[in-house]
Design an enzyme around this catalytic site. Structure first.
Site, PDB file in Angstrom:
ATOM      1  N   LEU A 423       0.861  -1.178   0.000  1.00 43.20           N
ATOM      2  CA  LEU A 423       0.000   0.000   0.000  1.00 43.20           C
ATOM      3  C   LEU A 423       0.893   1.222   0.000  1.00 43.20           C
ATOM      4  O   LEU A 423       1.983   1.214   0.583  1.00 43.20           O
ATOM      5  CB  LEU A 423      -0.897   0.018   1.246  1.00 43.20           C
ATOM      6  CG  LEU A 423      -1.918  -1.114   1.408  1.00 43.20           C
ATOM      7  CD1 LEU A 423      -2.648  -0.966   2.742  1.00 43.20           C
ATOM      8  CD2 LEU A 423      -2.912  -1.123   0.258  1.00 43.20           C
ATOM      9  N   ASP A 424       0.435   2.307  -0.648  1.00 44.02           N
ATOM     10  CA  ASP A 424       1.188   3.561  -0.582  1.00 44.02           C
ATOM     11  C   ASP A 424       1.403   3.955   0.868  1.00 44.02           C
ATOM     12  O   ASP A 424       0.592   3.643   1.740  1.00 44.02           O
ATOM     13  CB  ASP A 424       0.409   4.690  -1.279  1.00 44.02           C
ATOM     14  CG  ASP A 424       0.309   4.484  -2.775  1.00 44.02           C
ATOM     15  OD1 ASP A 424       1.057   3.657  -3.311  1.00 44.02           O
ATOM     16  OD2 ASP A 424      -0.545   5.147  -3.400  1.00 44.02           O
ATOM     17  N   GLN A 425       2.486   4.676   1.112  1.00 39.15           N
ATOM     18  CA  GLN A 425       2.796   5.113   2.475  1.00 39.15           C
ATOM     19  C   GLN A 425       1.636   5.886   3.084  1.00 39.15           C
ATOM     20  O   GLN A 425       1.314   5.714   4.262  1.00 39.15           O
ATOM     21  CB  GLN A 425       4.052   5.987   2.478  1.00 39.15           C
ATOM     22  CG  GLN A 425       4.455   6.471   3.868  1.00 39.15           C
ATOM     23  CD  GLN A 425       5.750   7.271   3.846  1.00 39.15           C
ATOM     24  OE1 GLN A 425       6.359   7.474   2.795  1.00 39.15           O
ATOM     25  NE2 GLN A 425       6.204   7.712   5.000  1.00 39.15           N
ATOM     26  N   THR A 427      -1.539   5.631   2.400  1.00 38.08           N
ATOM     27  CA  THR A 427      -2.792   4.868   2.433  1.00 38.08           C
ATOM     28  C   THR A 427      -2.817   3.956   3.651  1.00 38.08           C
ATOM     29  O   THR A 427      -1.818   3.318   3.977  1.00 38.08           O
ATOM     30  CB  THR A 427      -2.929   4.015   1.157  1.00 38.08           C
ATOM     31  OG1 THR A 427      -2.856   4.877   0.022  1.00 38.08           O
ATOM     32  CG2 THR A 427      -4.248   3.263   1.143  1.00 38.08           C
ATOM     33  N   ARG A 524      -5.614   6.891  -7.132  1.00 36.79           N
ATOM     34  CA  ARG A 524      -5.330   8.313  -6.975  1.00 36.79           C
ATOM     35  C   ARG A 524      -5.390   9.037  -8.326  1.00 36.79           C
ATOM     36  O   ARG A 524      -5.933  10.137  -8.436  1.00 36.79           O
ATOM     37  CB  ARG A 524      -3.972   8.502  -6.301  1.00 36.79           C
ATOM     38  CG  ARG A 524      -3.933   7.902  -4.900  1.00 36.79           C
ATOM     39  CD  ARG A 524      -2.532   7.792  -4.315  1.00 36.79           C
ATOM     40  NE  ARG A 524      -1.925   9.083  -4.100  1.00 36.79           N
ATOM     41  CZ  ARG A 524      -0.730   9.248  -3.509  1.00 36.79           C
ATOM     42  NH1 ARG A 524      -0.044   8.191  -3.082  1.00 36.79           N
ATOM     43  NH2 ARG A 524      -0.235  10.454  -3.333  1.00 36.79           N
TER      44      ARG A 524
END
Length: 578
Positions: A423-425, A427, A524
């Site tokens: 997961l993105d940092q 998120t 996003r």
């Protein structure tokens, strides 16, 4: 000059009573005792930093250049809490600015030499710029390309003629004899020689035209190389003088120069970063540090690794090597004990009650105090990743804190863990990790083959007029502009997202996303791009959200996949925190 600011300048003071969770630790080991010393970045310090961001956003003078800013929450001897704020380097050419922590002592001692050296460096810079814009460079490039085109056209023509000569040779061998054959072959050979002469003449002409330009360019490049060496020597000399003069003080009252602290040398700008400025000021003014937060503001950095409004830890080159000394004198913070038993669930555990197994937060692991565990057994573990924490460690030292590194530190079998996806940092939500290679391979294949059902929830900063639909926009990540992704019909990889509006309230829209592919930043970009929803996710500064908020409002809410060892479908859920 007033540098101690009341909390009310940045936040509602009621926040201080109810918010103290930690998202990052500034840490280092005391050079004398070897104790591990830590200073947190808490939700309260981040809220103070967001208040400072709002002030910066309202003043154009802070948008001229991108740089790191920081705040330090401190306690006065009487118990009152105040805030210090600092900027890295110079602010619009000034080192001392009203309301900001002053630079570490030492710059004044070399101010005259610094001014003289900076003037020399500026003169060198301008000369290099002029030399790089040499008109002969453009002339050479234009003429070189012209000759290359002529040579290519000639080569193509000669190749065609050669092919024709080969056909003619075959014909005359079959039709001519004796003297007539000899004469015809000599004519073909002469044609070949003439074409060779033609090519050599063009090459000589090329050399005659380009060689004088090459000589001028070579001499210019030699001068540029010489100037760069001069610049390097001057910078090194000034840096050594400044580092010998810069004196840092820690909370045990001990002072040392940068030269003593980093005898092997240090990068330019060491001592001018926010963290050393803030901690030195607090130590020399009898202020107790409680929490610190640093963030980038202004244009993105040159290599695009810093984004406006994002929080960052101590930089690996300049700040981290000083952190142990700077924090010396503070009370050591105890580290959680690694030795504990982790609850596991066997195949016959009573947790399961149907073919499709559900496991909702909160969960049952002892390490929940570090990272909330949603589900774990002997084959895998699923966590509810907090926003702001990396999924796996990054390349550099200041990006080592992550879900994977924390679990490896805390779990008895942690070193065998491997992240199945990321997961993105920014998120939050469900992150799946495998405890052995076979499970990792099996789960990874399910993700690759799009057999995993994923549901995300987001708040968008704007009105989405369509209630439901599918976004089909291919994405491509420019290697020169990482981590930014964009829609690219020529180079992009297929990306498919189903969306459904859950609720609308004023300027905000709550949306459920179901990604059918798993590309970087897919949701996003599909939200922000005008060919998608045309509305950014709240807090997504990378893709244009201008609202000041504490986080990216994107959460991985559900994950459903086949647990091959249990031969059942596992359905994980984590409540949306916003």
């Amino acid at each position: 000059m007033v540098v101690l600011h009341p909390l009310s300048d940045f936040i509602d003071c009621d926040f201080a009573i109810s918010n103290s969770s930690c998202s990052y630790w500034y840490e280092g080991r005391c050079p004398q005792s070897g104790n591990r010393l830590k200073l947190p970045r808490t939700s309260m310090s981040e809220a103070i930093a967001h208040g400072l961001m709002q002030q910066l956003a309202n003043n154009e003078c802070y948008s001229h250049e991108g740089k790191m800013y920081g705040i330090l929450l401190v306690e006065l001897p009487n118990g009152e809490q105040r805030v210090l704020k600092a900027f890295s380097g110079l602010l619009n050419g000034c080192s001392v600015v009203e309301g900001w922590v002053p630079p570490i002592p030492g710059r004044d001692e070399v101010a005259l030499e610094e001014g003289r050296t900076l003037a020399q460096l500026e003169a060198i810079k301008q000369e290099i710029i002029t030399l790089k814009q040499l008109t002969e460079r453009q002339q050479y490039e234009i003429l070189f390309n012209d000759f290359e085109q002529q040579l290519q056209a000639m080569s193509d023509r000669h190749r065609h003629c050669k092919h024709q000569r080969q056909e003619k040779r075959q014909q005359i061998y079959n039709t001519l004899t004796q003297e007539a054959l000899t004469i015809a072959l000599e004519q073909l050979d002469e044609e070949s020689r003439q074409q060779g002469i033609e090519r050599r003449q063009l090459k000589r002409q090329q050399n005659a035209v380009l060689q004088p330009l090459q000589q001028v360019i070579a001499a210019t490049d030699a001068r540029i190389s010489e100037l760069k060496q001069q610049r390097k020597a001057l910078s090194g000399q000034l840096q050594a003088q400044m580092h010998a003069s810069y004196s840092l003080t820690n909370f045990s009252g001990r002072s040392q120069s940068l030269q003593e602290l980093m005898p092997g040398g240090s990068p330019t700008g060491t001592g001018d970063c926010c963290a050393p400025k803030l901690l030195h000021y607090a130590a020399t003014h009898n202020l107790k540090p409680l929490a610190m937060a640093e963030f980038w503001w202004g244009a993105s950095s040159v290599n695009q690794d810093k984004i406006q409004g994002e929080f960052y830890g101590a930089c690996a080159e300049r700040c981290q090597p000083l952190m142990g000394f700077l924090l010396s004198g503070l009370k050591p913070i105890s580290i959680p004990n690694k030795d504990f038993n982790t609850t596991t669930h066997s195949r016959n555990s009573s947790v399961f009650d149907s073919d499709e197994k559900r496991c909702n937060f909160p969960a049952f692991s002892p390490i929940k105090r570090e990272i909330p565990i949603l589900y774990e057994d002997e084959w895998l573990i699923a966590v509810n990743k907090p926003a702001g924490l990396l999924s796996i460690p990054g390349r550099y030292r200041d990006r080592q804190d992550s879900v994977l590194s924390r679990l490896r530190h805390l779990l008895p079998d942690g070193m065998a863990l491997a992240s199945v996806h990321r997961l993105d940092q920014e998120t939050s939500g469900i992150l799946l990790l495998a405890r052995d290679r076979l499970t990792h391979r099996q789960l990874s294949q399910q993700f690759q083959q799009r057999q995993v059902h994923k549901v995300y929830e987001a708040i968008l900063f704007g009105a989405v007029t369509v209630d439901e639909g599918v976004i089909d926009l291919p994405l491509w990540g420019d290697p020169e502009n990482r981590p930014y992704q964009k829609v690219d019909w020529q180079h992009g990889k297929p990306c498919l997202t189903h969306f459904q509006v859950m609720a609308r309230e004023g300027d905000y829209t709550r949306v459920q996303f179901t990604p059918l592919t798993g590309r970087t930043h897919q949701l996003r970009v599909h939200a922000a791009d005008t060919r998608g929803l045309g509305v950014t996710i709240l807090g997504d500064r990378l893709y244009g959200c201008c609202a000041v908020t504490s986080r990216l409002h994107l959460h991985a809410r559900e994950l459903r996949f086949k647990h091959l060892q249990l031969r059942q479908t596992l359905h994980l859920q984590a409540n949306t925190p916003f």
